[in-house]
Motif scaffolding. Structure first.
Motif, PDB file in Angstrom:
ATOM      1  N   CYS A  50       0.832  -1.205   0.000  1.00 37.46           N
ATOM      2  CA  CYS A  50       0.000   0.000   0.000  1.00 37.46           C
ATOM      3  C   CYS A  50       0.872   1.262   0.000  1.00 37.46           C
ATOM      4  O   CYS A  50       0.376   2.353  -0.297  1.00 37.46           O
ATOM      5  CB  CYS A  50      -0.952   0.009   1.193  1.00 37.46           C
ATOM      6  SG  CYS A  50      -0.151  -0.181   2.797  1.00 37.46           S
ATOM      7  N   SER A  56      -0.082   0.719  -5.052  1.00 39.58           N
ATOM      8  CA  SER A  56      -0.294  -0.735  -5.064  1.00 39.58           C
ATOM      9  C   SER A  56       0.864  -1.444  -5.743  1.00 39.58           C
ATOM     10  O   SER A  56       1.668  -0.836  -6.464  1.00 39.58           O
ATOM     11  CB  SER A  56      -1.615  -1.108  -5.739  1.00 39.58           C
ATOM     12  OG  SER A  56      -1.422  -1.371  -7.110  1.00 39.58           O
ATOM     13  N   ASN A  85      -6.044   0.014 -10.127  1.00 36.13           N
ATOM     14  CA  ASN A  85      -4.656  -0.097  -9.696  1.00 36.13           C
ATOM     15  C   ASN A  85      -3.699  -0.475 -10.819  1.00 36.13           C
ATOM     16  O   ASN A  85      -2.610   0.085 -10.927  1.00 36.13           O
ATOM     17  CB  ASN A  85      -4.538  -1.100  -8.542  1.00 36.13           C
ATOM     18  CG  ASN A  85      -5.085  -0.555  -7.243  1.00 36.13           C
ATOM     19  OD1 ASN A  85      -5.152   0.654  -7.047  1.00 36.13           O
ATOM     20  ND2 ASN A  85      -5.485  -1.433  -6.349  1.00 36.13           N
ATOM     21  N   LYS A 113     -10.231   7.523  -9.295  1.00 34.48           N
ATOM     22  CA  LYS A 113      -9.212   6.722  -9.977  1.00 34.48           C
ATOM     23  C   LYS A 113      -8.846   7.368 -11.310  1.00 34.48           C
ATOM     24  O   LYS A 113      -7.668   7.468 -11.668  1.00 34.48           O
ATOM     25  CB  LYS A 113      -9.713   5.300 -10.212  1.00 34.48           C
ATOM     26  CG  LYS A 113      -9.893   4.468  -8.958  1.00 34.48           C
ATOM     27  CD  LYS A 113      -8.610   3.836  -8.494  1.00 34.48           C
ATOM     28  CE  LYS A 113      -8.871   2.835  -7.371  1.00 34.48           C
ATOM     29  NZ  LYS A 113      -7.644   2.249  -6.822  1.00 34.48           N
ATOM     30  N   ALA A 235     -15.306  -5.058  -3.968  1.00 36.34           N
ATOM     31  CA  ALA A 235     -13.846  -4.982  -4.109  1.00 36.34           C
ATOM     32  C   ALA A 235     -13.515  -5.020  -5.600  1.00 36.34           C
ATOM     33  O   ALA A 235     -13.236  -6.075  -6.175  1.00 36.34           O
ATOM     34  CB  ALA A 235     -13.182  -6.132  -3.363  1.00 36.34           C
ATOM     35  N   THR A 237     -11.034  -4.293  -7.409  1.00 38.48           N
ATOM     36  CA  THR A 237      -9.747  -4.807  -7.870  1.00 38.48           C
ATOM     37  C   THR A 237      -9.648  -6.327  -7.719  1.00 38.48           C
ATOM     38  O   THR A 237      -8.638  -6.918  -8.108  1.00 38.48           O
ATOM     39  CB  THR A 237      -8.595  -4.132  -7.111  1.00 38.48           C
ATOM     40  OG1 THR A 237      -8.807  -4.271  -5.704  1.00 38.48           O
ATOM     41  CG2 THR A 237      -8.519  -2.653  -7.443  1.00 38.48           C
ATOM     42  N   ARG A 267     -14.218  -5.258   4.903  1.00 33.25           N
ATOM     43  CA  ARG A 267     -14.351  -3.890   5.407  1.00 33.25           C
ATOM     44  C   ARG A 267     -13.975  -3.823   6.891  1.00 33.25           C
ATOM     45  O   ARG A 267     -13.278  -2.900   7.323  1.00 33.25           O
ATOM     46  CB  ARG A 267     -15.783  -3.379   5.207  1.00 33.25           C
ATOM     47  CG  ARG A 267     -15.936  -1.881   5.509  1.00 33.25           C
ATOM     48  CD  ARG A 267     -17.314  -1.372   5.115  1.00 33.25           C
ATOM     49  NE  ARG A 267     -17.577  -1.567   3.701  1.00 33.25           N
ATOM     50  CZ  ARG A 267     -17.098  -0.775   2.745  1.00 33.25           C
ATOM     51  NH1 ARG A 267     -16.321   0.252   3.062  1.00 33.25           N
ATOM     52  NH2 ARG A 267     -17.388  -1.011   1.482  1.00 33.25           N
ATOM     53  N   GLU A 282      -7.640  -0.236   0.715  1.00 34.15           N
ATOM     54  CA  GLU A 282      -8.879  -0.597   0.030  1.00 34.15           C
ATOM     55  C   GLU A 282      -9.295  -2.003   0.449  1.00 34.15           C
ATOM     56  O   GLU A 282      -8.538  -2.717   1.107  1.00 34.15           O
ATOM     57  CB  GLU A 282      -8.684  -0.508  -1.475  1.00 34.15           C
ATOM     58  CG  GLU A 282      -7.636  -1.447  -2.030  1.00 34.15           C
ATOM     59  CD  GLU A 282      -7.406  -1.232  -3.516  1.00 34.15           C
ATOM     60  OE1 GLU A 282      -8.020  -0.328  -4.104  1.00 34.15           O
ATOM     61  OE2 GLU A 282      -6.603  -1.995  -4.094  1.00 34.15           O
ATOM     62  N   GLY A 313      -6.150   2.854   0.065  1.00 31.99           N
ATOM     63  CA  GLY A 313      -7.532   3.254  -0.156  1.00 31.99           C
ATOM     64  C   GLY A 313      -8.140   3.779   1.118  1.00 31.99           C
ATOM     65  O   GLY A 313      -7.454   3.932   2.127  1.00 31.99           O
ATOM     66  N   THR A 314      -9.427   4.023   1.086  1.00 31.85           N
ATOM     67  CA  THR A 314     -10.101   4.632   2.237  1.00 31.85           C
ATOM     68  C   THR A 314     -11.238   3.775   2.784  1.00 31.85           C
ATOM     69  O   THR A 314     -12.074   4.253   3.537  1.00 31.85           O
ATOM     70  CB  THR A 314     -10.659   6.024   1.848  1.00 31.85           C
ATOM     71  OG1 THR A 314     -11.562   5.855   0.744  1.00 31.85           O
ATOM     72  CG2 THR A 314      -9.548   6.966   1.461  1.00 31.85           C
ATOM     73  N   ASP A 315     -11.255   2.489   2.434  1.00 31.14           N
ATOM     74  CA  ASP A 315     -12.377   1.633   2.857  1.00 31.14           C
ATOM     75  C   ASP A 315     -12.405   1.364   4.354  1.00 31.14           C
ATOM     76  O   ASP A 315     -13.431   0.923   4.867  1.00 31.14           O
ATOM     77  CB  ASP A 315     -12.340   0.309   2.092  1.00 31.14           C
ATOM     78  CG  ASP A 315     -12.745   0.468   0.643  1.00 31.14           C
ATOM     79  OD1 ASP A 315     -13.758   1.150   0.393  1.00 31.14           O
ATOM     80  OD2 ASP A 315     -12.063  -0.062  -0.239  1.00 31.14           O
TER      81      ASP A 315
END
Length: 318
Positions: A50, A56, A85, A113, A235, A237, A267, A282, A313-315
């Motif tokens: 990360c 990534s 990514n 993105k 998800a 990705t 999550r 993420e 990410g911000t998940d």
């Protein structure tokens, strides 16, 4: 599948030399005993992809592919399809080489993105309801315009680039017993598992897929590549409907097991990574931790386990 030649150790080592200086050697950090998920035993390290350039591991494979192309291929420009990514990795590769890059994104991909792709100088095009549809459009553009297409997971140079993560893990902790890896199309686990088994055959490699995108799991059960009828995961990705023969051959030979986790479990794991370690990731990057927290994978008491935290990410921020 047996006739497919797998990526060899010399290719992984060449990739490591090729991408040195263009991507980051990311840290392998140890989780304190108090930070271990409640259901997990043993010792845990986290490979922080990360923190990789572009956020990534995908930069590794894209840069290795870029540096494998000839001058004429580079001059035609780059094209790919991505949930985000891989596209960022290709955009970064294009920026390094000062060549144009076009990234086809599913219409469901976050606009953030696309904005990030454009900051790396790439052209972002929303087309297709999912990655598989976007990829068909990218392949058509490559054929029509003569662009150099970079596949996100079914390419020897891309797999070799992703496998450099395994070389770094073993250099930093040669006593590692097992590695947990999230699976989308399978390029990351194909590279990591194959490089690990080449150097340390005793190391277990466990894949983690979403319950709503069990692409490799279903294919391994069937003994052939299975195309899922639909994807039911947020998800993005990890949302390929099918893998490809090259990737499947690597996974079938070198991955010990695959476990499944839900979006809610990913999550919760992303929130755990933020609360315990201050890592903003993420959903896909939390998949391996979700497998630990839920007990889908249970390490033994003295097991030295590493997880690849594959994307920022911000998940987990709520």
């Amino acid at each position: 599948m047996d006739e497919i030649k797998l990526v060899g150790l010399d290719e992984f080592r060449a990739a490591a030399q090729r991408i040195a200086g263009a991507v980051r050697r990311t840290p392998l950090i140890a989780a304190a005993p108090t930070q271990m998920p409640a259901s997990a035993a043993g010792e845990l390290t986290l490979k922080l992809e990360c923190l990789q350039v572009t956020g990534s591991f995908k930069a590794r494979g894209a840069v290795n592919k870029l540096k494998s192309l000839g001058e004429a291929e580079l001059g035609r420009g780059l094209v790919t399809a991505s949930g985000g990514n891989h596209g960022l990795g290709v955009a970064y590769a294009g920026w390094l080489a000062r060549v144009p890059a076009r990234i086809y994104l599913p219409t469901s991909a976050p606009k953030a993105k696309a904005e990030k792709l454009e900051r790396w100088g790439a052209e972002a095009v929303f087309a297709g309801g999912g990655w598989d549809e976007s990829n068909k459009i990218a392949l058509a553009a490559a054929a029509r315009e003569g662009l150099s297409y970079i596949h996100p997971f079914a390419d020897r140079a891309v797999i070799a680039g992703q496998g450099t993560i395994a070389l770094e893990i073993l250099e930093d902790d040669p006593r590692i017993d097992s590695v947990l890896v999230a699976i989308g199309g399978g390029g990351l686990i194909a590279g990591v598992a194959t490089a690990l088994k080449a150097l340390q055959p005793r190391v277990k490699v466990i894949g983690v897929e979403p319950t709503g995108a069990a692409t490799l799991s279903e294919s391994l059960k069937a003994g052939r590549i299975v195309e899922l009828e639909e994807i039911k995961t947020l998800a993005g990705t990890l949302a390929a409907r099918r893998t490809e023969p090259l990737t499947f051959a690597h996974v079938r030979q070198n991955v010990d097991d695959i476990v499944l986790v839900s979006d809610d479990e990913m999550r919760a794991a992303a929130e755990w990574l933020w609360f315990e370690l201050g890592l903003s990731v993420e959903l896909s990057a939390a998949a391996a931790i979700a497998a630990l927290r839920t007990g889908r994978y249970k390490p033994h008491e003295k097991e030295r386990l590493s997880v690849i935290v594959c994307g920022a990410g911000t998940d987990g921020l709520g």
